[in-house]
Design a protein around this motif. Structure first.
Motif, PDB file in Angstrom:
ATOM      1  N   ILE A 186      42.872  35.047  41.483  1.00  0.00           N
ATOM      2  CA  ILE A 186      44.006  35.939  41.728  1.00  0.00           C
ATOM      3  C   ILE A 186      44.237  36.833  40.523  1.00  0.00           C
ATOM      4  CG2 ILE A 186      46.507  35.999  42.044  1.00  0.00           C
ATOM      5  CD1 ILE A 186      46.190  33.486  43.804  1.00  0.00           C
ATOM      6  N   MET A 187      44.134  36.270  39.325  1.00  0.00           N
ATOM      7  CA  MET A 187      44.333  37.059  38.108  1.00  0.00           C
ATOM      8  C   MET A 187      43.258  38.141  37.972  1.00  0.00           C
ATOM      9  SD  MET A 187      47.118  36.049  36.868  1.00  0.00           S
ATOM     10  CE  MET A 187      47.119  36.765  35.248  1.00  0.00           C
ATOM     11  N   GLN A 188      42.020  37.805  38.311  1.00  0.00           N
ATOM     12  CA  GLN A 188      40.939  38.795  38.258  1.00  0.00           C
ATOM     13  C   GLN A 188      41.186  39.919  39.258  1.00  0.00           C
ATOM     14  OE1 GLN A 188      37.391  36.452  38.914  1.00  0.00           O
ATOM     15  NE2 GLN A 188      36.954  36.333  36.714  1.00  0.00           N
ATOM     16  N   GLN A 189      41.631  39.562  40.455  1.00  0.00           N
ATOM     17  CA  GLN A 189      41.917  40.566  41.469  1.00  0.00           C
ATOM     18  C   GLN A 189      43.070  41.472  41.023  1.00  0.00           C
ATOM     19  OE1 GLN A 189      42.644  38.245  44.991  1.00  0.00           O
ATOM     20  NE2 GLN A 189      40.487  38.257  45.605  1.00  0.00           N
ATOM     21  N   ALA A 190      44.095  40.871  40.420  1.00  0.00           N
ATOM     22  CA  ALA A 190      45.238  41.646  39.950  1.00  0.00           C
ATOM     23  C   ALA A 190      44.811  42.605  38.837  1.00  0.00           C
ATOM     24  CB  ALA A 190      46.338  40.717  39.458  1.00  0.00           C
ATOM     25  N   GLN A 191      43.956  42.149  37.938  1.00  0.00           N
ATOM     26  CA  GLN A 191      43.491  42.997  36.850  1.00  0.00           C
ATOM     27  C   GLN A 191      42.651  44.151  37.393  1.00  0.00           C
ATOM     28  OE1 GLN A 191      41.261  40.969  33.803  1.00  0.00           O
ATOM     29  NE2 GLN A 191      41.197  42.768  32.483  1.00  0.00           N
TER      30      GLN A 191
ATOM     31  N   MET B 203      42.855  45.437  40.399  1.00  0.00           N
ATOM     32  CA  MET B 203      43.750  46.336  41.099  1.00  0.00           C
ATOM     33  C   MET B 203      44.500  47.228  40.103  1.00  0.00           C
ATOM     34  SD  MET B 203      46.765  45.646  43.843  1.00  0.00           S
ATOM     35  CE  MET B 203      48.183  45.647  42.784  1.00  0.00           C
ATOM     36  N   GLN B 204      44.930  46.662  38.993  1.00  0.00           N
ATOM     37  CA  GLN B 204      45.635  47.436  37.971  1.00  0.00           C
ATOM     38  C   GLN B 204      44.721  48.525  37.412  1.00  0.00           C
ATOM     39  OE1 GLN B 204      46.963  45.105  34.610  1.00  0.00           O
ATOM     40  NE2 GLN B 204      48.536  46.595  34.093  1.00  0.00           N
TER      41      GLN B 204
ATOM     42  N   THR C 289      44.593  50.309  47.761  1.00  0.00           N
ATOM     43  CA  THR C 289      45.223  49.082  48.249  1.00  0.00           C
ATOM     44  C   THR C 289      44.574  48.544  49.519  1.00  0.00           C
ATOM     45  OG1 THR C 289      46.879  50.341  49.489  1.00  0.00           O
ATOM     46  CG2 THR C 289      47.450  49.662  47.236  1.00  0.00           C
TER      47      THR C 289
ATOM     48  N   LEU D 109      44.105  44.687  50.504  1.00  0.00           N
ATOM     49  CA  LEU D 109      45.123  43.835  49.892  1.00  0.00           C
ATOM     50  C   LEU D 109      46.047  43.300  50.981  1.00  0.00           C
ATOM     51  CD1 LEU D 109      46.209  45.851  46.741  1.00  0.00           C
ATOM     52  CD2 LEU D 109      44.757  43.851  46.827  1.00  0.00           C
TER      53      LEU D 109
END
Length: 107
Positions: A8-13, A15-16, A94, A97
């Motif tokens: 999840i953290m990798q996906q969030a990074q 996406m950012q 997005t 997502l």
């Protein structure tokens, strides 16, 4: 087995990073708004900054109120086009997502 929180953290990074890239691309984009059948045109950036206003010579010396209305209409046309560009660009970023229906990004 991989750590789900790490994924999840990798996906969030990612996406950012994608959002930042999309915002930079949008800022560099330009669109043209028009009114009066093209007699007044406005070039606007993705940051909604007007770069150029062009007024046909045939309008000079005409009714001042009409000219002001045409300039305002051309600017509004450009603003609507920038909004559409932003929606389309953010839809690309997005896509995929799991966002709730009707969720609006804050820009």
């Amino acid at each position: 087995m991989k750590n789900p929180l790490g994924n999840i953290m990798q996906q969030a990074q990612k996406m950012q990073e994608d959002m930042k890239k999309a915002q930079d691309e949008l800022a560099a984009m330009q669109t043209q708004g028009e009114s009066g059948g093209g007699l007044v045109s406005v070039i606007m950036t993705g940051k909604r900054e007007v770069r150029k206003v062009t007024i046909d010579d045939s309008l000079l010396g005409e009714d001042k109120d009409m000219l002001e209305d045409l300039v305002a209409a051309a600017i509004n046309d450009a603003v609507h086009k920038v909004s559409k560009m932003k929606k389309e660009k953010m839809a690309e970023v997005t896509s995929g997502l799991p966002l709730p229906p009707g969720f609006q990004m804050p820009f």
